[in-house]
Design a protein around this motif. Structure first.
Motif, PDB file in Angstrom:
ATOM      1  N   ARG A 159       0.834  -1.200   0.000  1.00  0.00           N
ATOM      2  CA  ARG A 159       0.000   0.000   0.000  1.00  0.00           C
ATOM      3  C   ARG A 159       0.876   1.262   0.000  1.00  0.00           C
ATOM      4  O   ARG A 159       0.581   2.244  -0.701  1.00  0.00           O
TER       5      ARG A 159
ATOM      6  N   ARG B 218       2.421   2.644  -3.272  1.00  0.00           N
ATOM      7  CA  ARG B 218       1.578   3.418  -4.176  1.00  0.00           C
ATOM      8  C   ARG B 218       1.696   4.921  -3.904  1.00  0.00           C
ATOM      9  O   ARG B 218       1.254   5.742  -4.706  1.00  0.00           O
TER      10      ARG B 218
ATOM     11  N   ASN C 262       4.639   6.754 -10.056  1.00  0.00           N
ATOM     12  CA  ASN C 262       4.175   5.849 -11.107  1.00  0.00           C
ATOM     13  C   ASN C 262       2.781   6.296 -11.557  1.00  0.00           C
ATOM     14  O   ASN C 262       1.781   6.008 -10.898  1.00  0.00           O
TER      15      ASN C 262
ATOM     16  N   PHE D  40       1.261   5.411 -14.336  1.00  0.00           N
ATOM     17  CA  PHE D  40       0.571   4.209 -14.810  1.00  0.00           C
ATOM     18  C   PHE D  40       1.575   3.060 -14.818  1.00  0.00           C
ATOM     19  O   PHE D  40       2.503   3.027 -15.620  1.00  0.00           O
ATOM     20  N   ASN D  41       1.381   2.135 -13.878  1.00  0.00           N
ATOM     21  CA  ASN D  41       2.211   0.935 -13.826  1.00  0.00           C
ATOM     22  C   ASN D  41       1.266  -0.255 -13.683  1.00  0.00           C
ATOM     23  O   ASN D  41       0.778  -0.536 -12.586  1.00  0.00           O
ATOM     24  N   PRO D  42       0.933  -0.954 -14.743  1.00  0.00           N
ATOM     25  CA  PRO D  42      -0.114  -1.982 -14.710  1.00  0.00           C
ATOM     26  C   PRO D  42       0.168  -3.124 -13.727  1.00  0.00           C
ATOM     27  O   PRO D  42      -0.754  -3.668 -13.128  1.00  0.00           O
TER      28      PRO D  42
ATOM     29  N   LYS E 247       2.060  -2.957 -10.855  1.00  0.00           N
ATOM     30  CA  LYS E 247       1.971  -2.487  -9.478  1.00  0.00           C
ATOM     31  C   LYS E 247       0.524  -2.278  -9.030  1.00  0.00           C
ATOM     32  O   LYS E 247       0.230  -2.288  -7.837  1.00  0.00           O
ATOM     33  N   ARG E 248      -0.370  -2.080  -9.991  1.00  0.00           N
ATOM     34  CA  ARG E 248      -1.772  -1.863  -9.631  1.00  0.00           C
ATOM     35  C   ARG E 248      -2.374  -3.097  -8.953  1.00  0.00           C
ATOM     36  O   ARG E 248      -3.262  -2.994  -8.118  1.00  0.00           O
ATOM     37  N   THR E 249      -1.902  -4.291  -9.320  1.00  0.00           N
ATOM     38  CA  THR E 249      -2.431  -5.527  -8.740  1.00  0.00           C
ATOM     39  C   THR E 249      -1.600  -6.024  -7.558  1.00  0.00           C
ATOM     40  O   THR E 249      -1.957  -7.019  -6.935  1.00  0.00           O
TER      41      THR E 249
ATOM     42  N   SER F 175      -2.403  -9.400 -13.788  1.00  0.00           N
ATOM     43  CA  SER F 175      -1.157  -8.641 -13.637  1.00  0.00           C
ATOM     44  C   SER F 175      -0.168  -8.986 -14.737  1.00  0.00           C
ATOM     45  O   SER F 175       0.496  -8.108 -15.301  1.00  0.00           O
TER      46      SER F 175
ATOM     47  N   SER G  76       4.470   1.415 -19.171  1.00  0.00           N
ATOM     48  CA  SER G  76       4.385   2.076 -17.865  1.00  0.00           C
ATOM     49  C   SER G  76       4.868   3.514 -18.011  1.00  0.00           C
ATOM     50  O   SER G  76       5.781   3.801 -18.800  1.00  0.00           O
TER      51      SER G  76
END
Length: 444
Positions: A62, A65, A120, A122-124, A126-128, A284, A292
């Motif tokens: 968490r 982010r 970040n 947009f980091n696909p 890290k989002r998950t 992910s 990214s």
């Protein structure tokens, strides 16, 4: 040796029949033993620590982010100042074509300090990351609940085994004393010439067998207590002060009246959570094909001078920038395709494991239900047979004392009594264990 064993049997019989004094170190009902085990058992504590670890990992995910902001400072002393060649015509227009001039572009002392920031956008993948960490926490929590169920089952089984062992020890002690009484009476009859040597030998052999049974029952009883102490998280050597306040009848009625368990299967829940984790990992991995976008910024100052005068303001020069970077994966796609194939295989394996576990749970439930229905009737009949055999043996002893029964008939009555006693205890234990297995099978 003979008298010592008989005295020990008498003391044990008295101690087991009567309640211990209030100074007894540990008097436990089944519920109290469960509570102690849930608090002290080291295996369960390990599972709790694993839950705490995954929660800490989720907190870390968490925090990752949040924009990364840090400051830095460094000081460098250039022992040999590097030389960089540059075209000579940059400084002398009449210089020949291709001529180079060596120049030094730094000083003996350099330094920089400032504040860095990284976000970040947009980091696909890290989002998950946070979703995966949360699912891992749920799986560890489920494993802890499974450990609690296993611990409860093992504790109940150890408690029941200790009760059965205590009952067998009581009966073995009483049997030893009864056989000693018969032997003493037979010895008196033999000395008076009213009993043959062969009959006296038979009585003596029965007494020796009773002593052996008593010592074996004592060993089993101590081992059962030690195993119960270990399950509760105590050293096995502490069993000497243990007293169990529940008995076979209490456990039988408790499990007989307990409703059929209907809790959710822990194993199926864990498989469902693992399926969710695999789906998250699949998303992910697929998102790894996307670019990214990272935003970086720096605000600081650089120091240049041939002398070490870092507090001289003219030697410090401002430096700041904002950088927007886009990273597009190319060759990583080859490895990622293999990872996707692996996750899909794991997903199919998880689906088949779920179906298999469902069938196993249903099979265990059906088997335990059938066993309970049969064992409940067997228990009641065995209890009745045991009471009848005990009454018959008591009457036979009275008849033998009054001279109205032969020693051989008394031995037969004693043997029948022992058979019914062991059968009663075994059926009681089997019934209780069957109920435990049903609860464990449904919940686990």
């Amino acid at each position: 040796m003979k008298e010592r064993i008989l005295v020990l049997a008498g003391l044990l019989l008295s101690a087991l029949v009567q309640a211990q004094t209030p100074t007894s170190p540990l008097r436990l009902s089944l519920q109290e033993a469960r509570a102690i085990a849930l608090k002290n058992n080291p295996d369960l504590q390990i599972k709790q620590l694993e839950v705490s670890i995954t929660k800490a990992q989720a907190d870390q995910a968490r925090l990752r982010r949040v924009p990364l902001i840090y400051s830095d400072f460094n000081m460098q002393r250039n022992l040999i100042i590097p030389v960089t060649p540059v075209p000579a015509n940059a400084f002398r227009p009449d210089a020949p074509e291709g001529e180079l001039i060596p120049l030094r572009f730094t000083t003996k002392w350099t330094s920089n300090t400032g504040v860095n920031a990284e976000l970040n956008i947009f980091n696909p993948q890290k989002r998950t990351e946070l979703a995966e960490a949360r699912l891992q926490t749920q799986i560890r929590q489920t494993e802890k609940e499974a450990e609690e169920i296993d611990l409860s089952y093992n504790l109940d089984e150890a408690y029941a085994a200790a009760i059965i062992a205590a009952e067998q020890l009581k009966l073995a002690a009483a049997d030893t004393l009864n056989n000693y009484t018969v032997w003493k009476m037979s010895r008196e009859q033999f000395d008076a010439g009213r009993l043959m040597q062969t009959d006296l030998n038979k009585v003596k052999a029965d007494l020796n067998n009773a002593k052996n049974n008593f010592e074996e029952a004592q060993k089993i009883w101590k081992q059962a207590q030690a195993e119960l102490m270990v399950t509760m998280g105590y050293p096995p050597s502490d069993e000497a002060g243990l007293e169990l306040t529940d008995d076979i009848e209490i456990l039988f009625r408790s499990y007989q009246q307990s409703p059929a368990p209907s809790a959710e299967s822990i194993a199926l829940r864990k498989l469902t959570q693992e399926a969710d984790l695999l789906n998250t990992q699949l998303s992910s991995t697929k998102a790894g094909y996307l670019p990214s976008i990272i935003l970086k910024a720096y605000y600081g100052a650089n120091y240049f001078d041939n002398r070490f005068e870092i507090f001289k303001g003219n030697n410090w020069h401002g430096n700041s920038f904002i950088n927007l970077g886009v990273r597009l994966p190319i060759t990583e796609g080859l490895e990622r395709s293999k990872k996707l194939a692996e996750i899909r295989l794991q997903t199919e394996s998880n689906r088949l494991s779920y179906l298999s576990q469902q069938n196993k749970n249903e099979l265990e439930r059906l088997q335990a239900t059938r066993d309970i229905a049969i064992l409940e009737k067997k228990y009641l009949r065995s209890k009745e047979n045991y009471d009848l055999a005990a009454d018959t043996y008591r009457i036979a002893q009275q008849q033998y004392e009054n001279g109205r029964l032969l020693i051989g008939d008394l031995s037969k009555s004693n043997y029948a009594y022992q058979l019914e006693k062991n059968n009663y205890l075994n059926v009681a234990y089997d019934y209780i264990i069957a109920k435990m297995k049903l609860e464990k099978g449904v919940r686990n």
